[in-house]
Design an enzyme around this catalytic site. Structure first.
Site, short mmCIF file in Angstrom:
data_model
loop_
_atom_site.label_atom_id
_atom_site.label_comp_id
_atom_site.label_asym_id
_atom_site.label_seq_id
_atom_site.Cartn_x
_atom_site.Cartn_y
_atom_site.Cartn_z
N LYS A 1 38.86 42.25 26.94
CA LYS A 1 37.51 42.06 26.39
C LYS A 1 36.79 43.39 26.19
O LYS A 1 36.23 43.65 25.13
CB LYS A 1 36.64 41.18 27.32
CG LYS A 1 37.19 39.78 27.57
CD LYS A 1 36.21 38.92 28.35
CE LYS A 1 35.87 39.42 29.73
NZ LYS A 1 37.00 39.46 30.67
N ARG B 1 29.41 33.68 32.46
CA ARG B 1 30.58 33.51 33.31
C ARG B 1 30.52 32.21 34.09
O ARG B 1 31.43 31.91 34.84
CB ARG B 1 30.64 34.67 34.30
CG ARG B 1 31.82 35.61 34.07
CD ARG B 1 31.68 36.71 35.07
NE ARG B 1 32.83 37.50 35.30
CZ ARG B 1 33.01 38.72 34.81
NH1 ARG B 1 32.16 39.25 33.97
NH2 ARG B 1 34.07 39.41 35.15
N ARG C 1 44.88 49.83 35.12
CA ARG C 1 43.63 50.16 34.41
C ARG C 1 42.88 51.30 35.09
O ARG C 1 42.74 51.33 36.30
CB ARG C 1 42.73 48.92 34.38
CG ARG C 1 41.36 49.17 33.77
CD ARG C 1 40.74 47.91 33.25
NE ARG C 1 40.21 47.03 34.28
CZ ARG C 1 39.64 45.86 34.02
NH1 ARG C 1 39.57 45.41 32.78
NH2 ARG C 1 39.19 45.11 35.00
N ARG D 1 38.71 51.13 39.58
CA ARG D 1 37.64 50.32 40.16
C ARG D 1 38.14 49.70 41.47
O ARG D 1 39.23 49.13 41.50
CB ARG D 1 37.25 49.20 39.18
CG ARG D 1 36.38 49.68 38.04
CD ARG D 1 36.24 48.64 36.95
NE ARG D 1 36.01 47.29 37.40
CZ ARG D 1 35.88 46.23 36.59
NH1 ARG D 1 35.94 46.39 35.28
NH2 ARG D 1 35.69 45.02 37.07
N ARG E 1 39.37 37.49 42.04
CA ARG E 1 38.63 37.41 40.76
C ARG E 1 39.28 36.41 39.81
O ARG E 1 38.60 35.71 39.07
CB ARG E 1 38.53 38.80 40.12
CG ARG E 1 37.52 39.69 40.83
CD ARG E 1 37.69 41.14 40.44
NE ARG E 1 37.41 41.40 39.04
CZ ARG E 1 37.94 42.41 38.36
NH1 ARG E 1 38.78 43.25 38.93
NH2 ARG E 1 37.62 42.59 37.10
P1 AMP Z 1 33.70 42.89 34.83
O1 AMP Z 1 33.51 44.35 34.60
O2 AMP Z 1 33.22 42.04 33.68
O3 AMP Z 1 35.09 42.54 35.26
O4 AMP Z 1 32.74 42.50 36.06
C1 AMP Z 1 32.93 43.08 37.34
C2 AMP Z 1 32.20 42.24 38.38
O5 AMP Z 1 30.80 42.23 38.10
C3 AMP Z 1 32.61 40.76 38.43
O6 AMP Z 1 33.78 40.55 39.21
C4 AMP Z 1 31.36 40.15 39.05
O7 AMP Z 1 31.31 40.38 40.45
C5 AMP Z 1 30.24 40.95 38.40
N1 AMP Z 1 29.79 40.32 37.14
C6 AMP Z 1 29.94 40.81 35.87
N2 AMP Z 1 29.42 39.96 34.97
C7 AMP Z 1 28.95 38.90 35.67
C8 AMP Z 1 28.32 37.69 35.31
N3 AMP Z 1 28.08 37.36 34.03
N4 AMP Z 1 27.97 36.83 36.32
C9 AMP Z 1 28.19 37.13 37.60
N5 AMP Z 1 28.80 38.25 38.02
C10 AMP Z 1 29.16 39.14 37.06
#
Ligand code: AMP
Length: 209
Positions: A13, A88, A122, A152, A163
């Site tokens: 994404k 999400r 990554r 990360r 996750r």
């Molecule tokens: P990502 O970079 O999109 O993988 O997001 C990393 C982390 O941020 C996720 O595992 C969640 O803990 C938090 N996060 C990101 N977007 C959301 C969302 N829309 N709702 C809740 N938590 C989020």
């Protein structure tokens, strides 16, 4: 144009969103990137978010929805935006419905075994949030901005598995939610970056008609 990218962590994404937003001149709204930047700045939101992110859990809906609503007010959203990592949960999707209409939802599909492999290799730029495979950036330096690349903490072993579980339980139901609305297209994300980008752009072209 207002677009949502759906898909599990590691589906591509972020990589696709960066390319598509640059081509279309729309804002890239990655809730993960915003939360990481809040964490870096030690803001109250960043401090609250950290405990959830580190455990591979979702940050509470109320915090994320307020954060996105604020982001929509920025000038760069005037031409449209691409939401990467939001919504999400069904609750977030319903809140978004109350704020705006969405033109297209792109659901990127990648088999889980492939995802684990992708996420473990990554590397993310600490400056521009660019995403790379460790195979292409052995020197640990961002090829775009020369920032320092890092892995990360939530991209490591146990947290990745957590996750993916959270994705299955909380986010995958959005696939039904948006396919019932008729605005979603599912693409095979397990192909080369350029091939996927071409399909994404073709799907968005159709949405304009
Ligand atoms: P990502 O970079 O999109 O993988 O997001 C990393 C982390 O941020 C996720 O595992 C969640 O803990 C938090 N996060 C990101 N977007 C959301 C969302 N829309 N709702 C809740 N938590 C989020």
């Amino acid at each position: 144009m207002k677009i949502i990218f759906l898909g599990p962590p590691g589906a591509g994404k972020g990589t696709q969103a960066a390319i598509v937003c640059e081509k279309l001149g729309i804002a890239h709204i990655s809730t993960g990137d915003i939360l990481r930047s809040e964490m870096k700045g030690n803001t109250p939101l960043g401090v609250s978010a950290k405990e959830y992110i580190e455990k591979g859990q979702l940050v509470p809906d109320s915090l994320v929805i307020a954060m996105v609503e604020k982001r929509f007010k920025a000038d760069d959203c005037a031409n449209g935006y691409l939401l990467d990592g939001f919504p999400r949960t069904i609750e977030q999707a319903k809140a978004l419905d109350g704020i705006t209409d969405i033109d297209k939802v792109i659901n990127l599909e990648v088999p889980f075994e492939q995802i684990v492999e992708r996420i473990s290799s990554r590397r993310t730029c600490s400056e521009c949030a660019g995403i790379f495979s460790v195979r292409d950036v052995a020197d640990g330096i961002c090829p775009k901005c020369s920032g320092k690349l890092y892995q990360r903490p939530d991209d490591m072993d146990e947290t990745v598995r957590k996750r993916l579980k959270v994705y299955e339980e909380m986010t995958a139901p959005l696939i039904d939610y948006y396919s019932q609305k008729g605005s979603m297209v599912t693409l095979d994300g397990n192909r080369g970056i350029d091939v996927v980008t071409a399909d994404v752009l073709a799907a968005l072209e159709q949405a304009k008609i």
